[in-house]
Design a protein around this motif. Structure first.
Motif, PDB file in Angstrom:
ATOM      1  N   ALA A   1       0.840  -1.195   0.000  1.00  0.00           N
ATOM      2  CA  ALA A   1       0.000   0.000   0.000  1.00  0.00           C
ATOM      3  C   ALA A   1       0.876   1.246   0.000  1.00  0.00           C
ATOM      4  O   ALA A   1       1.658   1.468   0.916  1.00  0.00           O
ATOM      5  CB  ALA A   1      -0.918   0.002   1.223  1.00  0.00           C
ATOM      6  N   GLY A   2       0.736   2.042  -1.048  1.00  0.00           N
ATOM      7  CA  GLY A   2       1.513   3.270  -1.151  1.00  0.00           C
ATOM      8  C   GLY A   2       0.615   4.483  -1.270  1.00  0.00           C
ATOM      9  O   GLY A   2      -0.572   4.383  -1.581  1.00  0.00           O
ATOM     10  N   ASN A   3       1.182   5.633  -1.011  1.00  0.00           N
ATOM     11  CA  ASN A   3       0.457   6.893  -1.187  1.00  0.00           C
ATOM     12  C   ASN A   3       1.428   7.943  -1.711  1.00  0.00           C
ATOM     13  O   ASN A   3       2.571   8.021  -1.276  1.00  0.00           O
ATOM     14  CB  ASN A   3      -0.150   7.373   0.132  1.00  0.00           C
ATOM     15  N   LEU A   4       0.939   8.730  -2.658  1.00  0.00           N
ATOM     16  CA  LEU A   4       1.748   9.795  -3.230  1.00  0.00           C
ATOM     17  C   LEU A   4       0.989  11.104  -3.126  1.00  0.00           C
ATOM     18  O   LEU A   4      -0.135  11.228  -3.607  1.00  0.00           O
ATOM     19  CB  LEU A   4       2.065   9.502  -4.706  1.00  0.00           C
ATOM     20  N   SER A   5       1.597  12.077  -2.449  1.00  0.00           N
ATOM     21  CA  SER A   5       1.000  13.402  -2.348  1.00  0.00           C
ATOM     22  C   SER A   5       1.958  14.409  -2.981  1.00  0.00           C
ATOM     23  O   SER A   5       3.175  14.284  -2.866  1.00  0.00           O
ATOM     24  CB  SER A   5       0.709  13.770  -0.900  1.00  0.00           C
TER      25      SER A   5
ATOM     26  N   VAL B   1       0.640  15.128 -13.756  1.00  0.00           N
ATOM     27  CA  VAL B   1       0.660  13.818 -14.402  1.00  0.00           C
ATOM     28  C   VAL B   1       1.704  12.955 -13.695  1.00  0.00           C
ATOM     29  O   VAL B   1       2.845  13.380 -13.502  1.00  0.00           O
ATOM     30  CB  VAL B   1       0.996  13.933 -15.901  1.00  0.00           C
ATOM     31  N   ILE B   2       1.306  11.735 -13.299  1.00  0.00           N
ATOM     32  CA  ILE B   2       2.207  10.789 -12.649  1.00  0.00           C
ATOM     33  C   ILE B   2       2.432   9.615 -13.597  1.00  0.00           C
ATOM     34  O   ILE B   2       1.473   9.045 -14.125  1.00  0.00           O
ATOM     35  CB  ILE B   2       1.636  10.262 -11.316  1.00  0.00           C
ATOM     36  N   ARG B   3       3.707   9.261 -13.794  1.00  0.00           N
ATOM     37  CA  ARG B   3       4.043   8.107 -14.633  1.00  0.00           C
ATOM     38  C   ARG B   3       4.887   7.130 -13.824  1.00  0.00           C
ATOM     39  O   ARG B   3       5.728   7.532 -13.025  1.00  0.00           O
ATOM     40  CB  ARG B   3       4.815   8.550 -15.885  1.00  0.00           C
ATOM     41  N   ASP B   4       4.654   5.839 -14.047  1.00  0.00           N
ATOM     42  CA  ASP B   4       5.401   4.820 -13.320  1.00  0.00           C
ATOM     43  C   ASP B   4       6.765   4.614 -13.977  1.00  0.00           C
ATOM     44  O   ASP B   4       7.095   5.254 -14.992  1.00  0.00           O
ATOM     45  CB  ASP B   4       4.591   3.529 -13.216  1.00  0.00           C
TER      46      ASP B   4
ATOM     47  N   VAL C   1      -1.525   4.314  -4.211  1.00  0.00           N
ATOM     48  CA  VAL C   1      -0.881   3.540  -5.265  1.00  0.00           C
ATOM     49  C   VAL C   1      -0.795   2.094  -4.778  1.00  0.00           C
ATOM     50  O   VAL C   1      -0.120   1.804  -3.790  1.00  0.00           O
ATOM     51  CB  VAL C   1       0.526   4.077  -5.584  1.00  0.00           C
ATOM     52  N   THR C   2      -1.503   1.205  -5.435  1.00  0.00           N
ATOM     53  CA  THR C   2      -1.517  -0.198  -5.036  1.00  0.00           C
ATOM     54  C   THR C   2      -0.283  -0.910  -5.573  1.00  0.00           C
ATOM     55  O   THR C   2       0.050  -0.805  -6.747  1.00  0.00           O
ATOM     56  CB  THR C   2      -2.777  -0.899  -5.568  1.00  0.00           C
TER      57      THR C   2
ATOM     58  N   GLY D   1      10.509   8.031  -5.560  1.00  0.00           N
ATOM     59  CA  GLY D   1      10.539   6.580  -5.430  1.00  0.00           C
ATOM     60  C   GLY D   1       9.841   6.131  -4.164  1.00  0.00           C
ATOM     61  O   GLY D   1       9.842   6.837  -3.146  1.00  0.00           O
ATOM     62  N   PHE D   2       9.225   4.965  -4.214  1.00  0.00           N
ATOM     63  CA  PHE D   2       8.567   4.368  -3.052  1.00  0.00           C
ATOM     64  C   PHE D   2       9.549   3.425  -2.368  1.00  0.00           C
ATOM     65  O   PHE D   2      10.067   2.486  -2.968  1.00  0.00           O
ATOM     66  CB  PHE D   2       7.326   3.581  -3.478  1.00  0.00           C
TER      67      PHE D   2
END
Length: 817
Positions: free
Chosen positions: A212-216, A235-238, A265-266, A299-300
């Motif tokens: 389980a992730g989160n991006l703010s 815009v967010i790109r992986d 972000v799952t 990065g996560f």
């Protein structure tokens, strides 16, 4: 590994620019290494080449450092004072009512910016980034006659840098590194609309399991005209460049800070040293003044320094295998180009590094970007280094630089620690030394760091009376160098580990004079006191006086340092509670406090020289820290060994392979199995009887079905020598217009003195130019010889020269080139 690094570096090269319209101002600069009587002297009408025009400026390119050479000049103190730069800009801002900004990636140490005679702004602090909005000054200058007549429509920009000694400025001049001056990082010309993005703050968090992730994302806008009504699209790109989020926000106020988005972000793709996977955050603001885009990488990853335990990354233990870096390089000092920085960081990754402490100041954005893309975890710190604690101006600067460092490098997933200080137990800049005042200020910095960034840890090194304030503490442990012997390292570390909640050992190792080798490297250990601690104490860096210690009484050979490093690394494999360590440092660097070292004014603890030439210790680390099969016979820079006829000599091979077979002059000396706990060289060592004269050594190492080889040639001298009595100077090679010369020390019977450590000093007269003041073993005119010889190179400039070398007690010799 090399292919992976090449792909990562290629990807980094293609990263978009931070600003919408941005260019590096590298060319068309003039420099003056002194002060001016006033700004008018920089811009008054003059005729280039007029002999009455003083002072005389020189043409330079950026980045540029005042102290490119004199930082390691053996005969002078390095320059500390003001210097000026000037250029003329052809300003063509494409935006209606747009802003024209100079973006400084770092300049030392106090800087003032002028447009024509108007002082626009100033900045104190040599290492953080800052900007100068020159829009209004340009518009005012355009209305003058000088704009059209004298400068023909161009804008004169003058910049004063100053690295003068100042007790109320950090870092302290007591620090073990040069406080450089100049525009030694890139300067950029940036055009923006009247409403733009000043900073993007992207916070990526994930649980320990990585599910389980989160991006703010938040933005700080640059809006000097206080405009309203805009749209901001995020815009967010992986890491595979697939778009995973696209969101638009309406902006209808004059507030500077704006929350743009926060979403889950799952199963995010995790960032780690093995797979440094980066997400792209792109924000575009559109208003009546124009469109502006800013891009960041995030990065996560989840990390934890376990209390009384190891370091965890993404739920698994990771032993931090680290080193250190100073922004310093042969021939340019702090003015490293991006290509130089890439080469340095690539070498670190090839050595197996997964962690780096950036000592002792905020470093170039290029380095942080490379740490992100290569997968190197980071401890970055402010330059509160030695000297005690100054007053309000001093403390305000420290807080400002901490704030700037955190905000400017907030998005980098590589960063896990914000360093608040280094060796703050070191007095002498001020009459008083008050530990309680230092503790109080350290608490203020610690609170400020956590307020600005709740996700990273705080740390300091070597200030025991503040150890309880920060999250992670590193004491002083220099087993086998400044105190004790290296076999005490493990117990000394455990003793310190038990004193604090979270322990991380940064700074260990010792000096080595490149190209110097020893047949009995551990001899000095027999006179060193044991059991009295392994810390560094006042005066230990000196080569004179005090208790017996290897740093003073050892031979400074690469042979000894390889043994010390080998022991440390084998022990680290048996310390399950250890978070990790960082060897000090990766590369030799200049320092004003070590004039008596074998290369004057150089800290020689690096595993590569100041020009990135590898020392033997590089391969010791590689044998423990890398998986790509490698094998290295110790002694590539050791041309002649010595001993008795028939005497057996140890040959060591550093390798990460399972087994290795050694051949000497075509004869096999058998196969050895690698065992990291079999010291030295993990059991890959042989007792060999050298033949007098030339010997050829070859090793074949195997890892599974993969075989790697290494070969060297070494002579063996059995003839004994007495004290050095004379020198022989000879030309040893020529490449184009560059020649290399070598001095050899011989005794009265003309026998090479292979253990000589005499000082020699090269000289040159004529058309040529000595390649000197490089801070390397082969690029210093004054240097201690290594195994009885020393080399230096000369550019002939298509002419004739006479080279010389002198040494106390021997006749000076000369060589016509």
């Amino acid at each position: 590994m090399k292919k992976l690094i090449a792909l990562i570096l290629a990807a980094t090269l293609s990263l978009p620019l931070v600003a919408q319209v941005k260019s590096r101002l590298n060319n068309n600069w003039e420099f003056l290494r002194q002060d001016l009587g006033g700004i008018w002297e920089a811009v008054r009408p003059y005729t280039k080449g007029n002999p009455e025009e003083v002072p005389l400026w020189q043409n330079v390119t950026l980045p540029h450092c005042f102290n490119a050479l004199d930082g390691v000049d053996p005969d002078v103190n390095y320059y500390q004072g003001p210097g000026w730069y000037r250029t003329q800009l052809d300003v063509k801002n494409p935006y209606k009512d747009g802003r024209t900004v100079l973006h400084f990636e770092g300049a030392g140490q106090k800087t003032e910016v002028y447009v024509h005679t108007t002082r626009v702004t100033s900045h104190t602090g040599g290492y953080d980034e800052w900007t100068a909005d020159i829009t209004d000054a340009i518009e005012a200058f355009k209305k003058t006659e000088a704009f059209t007549k004298q400068f023909k429509g161009k804008v004169p920009v003058s910049i004063r840098c100053d690295n003068s000694r100042d007790l109320e400025m950090i870092p302290s001049d007591l620090s073990d590194f040069n406080i450089y001056g100049g525009l030694y990082r890139y300067v950029n010309l940036v055009y923006t609309p009247a409403l733009s993005i000043e900073k993007l703050f992207a916070f990526a968090e994930v649980d320990k399991e990585g599910k389980a992730g989160n991006l703010s994302v938040n933005a700080r806008l640059y809006n000097p005209l206080k405009l309203v009504n805009a749209t901001i699209t995020v815009v967010i790109r992986d890491p595979q460049d697939k778009e995973i989020k696209n969101q638009q926000v309406d902006y209808k106020s004059t507030e500077d800070d704006v929350a743009l988005l926060s979403f889950k972000v799952t199963k995010p793709l995790l960032w780690s040293p093995e797979k440094p996977q980066l997400y792209t955050v792109q924000a575009t603001i559109k208003s009546a003044s124009g469109e502006f885009t800013q891009t960041e990488k995030v990065g996560f990853r989840n990390f934890e320094f376990v209390e009384k335990g190891p370091f965890m990354l993404n739920g698994k233990r990771l032993l931090l295998r680290g080193t250190h870096r100073h922004e310093d390089h042969a021939g340019v000092a702090a003015a490293m180009t991006e290509d130089m920085m890439r080469s340095e960081m690539k070498l670190m990754k090839e050595m197996g590094v997964n962690f780096i402490r950036l000592g002792h100041y905020q470093q170039s954005r290029v380095i942080l970007d490379l740490c992100d893309s290569l997968g190197i975890l980071v401890w970055e710190e402010i330059p509160w280094c030695r000297g005690g604690l100054g007053g309000k101006t001093y403390q305000d600067q420290a807080k400002r630089m901490l704030t700037n460092m955190i905000e400017q490098h907030y998005n980098h997933p590589a960063v896990i620690i914000w360093g608040l200080g280094n060796e703050n137990d070191w007095p002498n800049d001020f009459p008083g030394f008050d530990k309680e005042k230092i503790r109080t200020f350290m608490k203020e910095l610690n609170d400020l760091s956590h307020k600005l960034d709740r996700s990273r840890s705080t740390a300091i090194r070597r200030c025991d009376f503040c150890a309880d304030i920060v999250d992670v503490y590193s004491p002083s442990i220099w087993a086998g160098w400044y105190r004790g012997i290296y076999t005490e390292y493990k117990q000394a570390s455990l003793d310190e580990f038990n004193k604090v909640k979270r322990f991380l050992h940064v700074e260990w190792g010792g000096d080595s004079h490149a190209r110097r080798h020893s047949e009995n490297p551990d001899k000095a250990l027999s006179i060193v006191k044991t059991g009295g601690g392994a810390d560094e104490r006042a005066g230990d860096a000196s080569l004179f006086g005090g208790a017996a210690r290897v740093s003073k009484d050892g031979d400074w050979s690469e042979s000894y340092i390889c043994n010390l490093i080998d022991w440390h690394l084998k022990e680290q494999e048996t310390m399950p509670w250890l978070t990790g360590t960082a060897q000090w440092p990766f590369k030799d660097f200049s320092t004003p406090v070590r004039p008596d070292n074998p290369i004057p004014y150089m800290n020689q603890k690096g595993v590569v020289e100041r020009d990135l030439t590898k020392k033997e210790a590089f391969y010791v680390f590689q044998s423990y820290w890398t998986t790509q099969p490698m094998a290295h016979i110790y002694g590539h820079s050791w041309p002649i060994r010595w001993g008795d006829a028939g005497e057996q000599k140890m040959v060591k091979v550093y390798s990460n392979c399972d087994e290795a077979e050694l051949f000497v002059n075509g004869k096999s000396y058998g196969t050895r199995k690698r065992n990291s706990q079999d010291f030295p060289a993990s059991g890959l060592r042989w007792q060999v009887e050298y033949a007098a004269g030339n010997n050829h050594l070859k090793v074949v190492a195997k890892k599974g079905k993969v075989a790697v080889t290494d070969e060297i040639d070494q002579a063996y001298q059995v003839e004994k020598w007495s004290k050095p009595a004379k020198m022989v100077l000879e030309k040893v090679s020529q490449e184009g217009d560059k020649v290399t010369i070598r001095v050899k020390l011989k005794d009265a019977r003309n026998v090479d003195c292979l253990d000589a450590v005499n000082w020699v000093e090269f000289g040159l007269t004529g058309d040529g130019q000595m390649i000197d003041d490089q801070g390397t073993s082969s690029g210093s005119r004054k240097v201690q010889v290594y195994n009885g010889y020393a080399i230096i190179s000369i550019r002939l400039n298509k002419g004739k020269s006479v080279a010389s070398v002198k040494s106390q007690g021997m006749e000076t010799v000369m060589l016509i080139l």
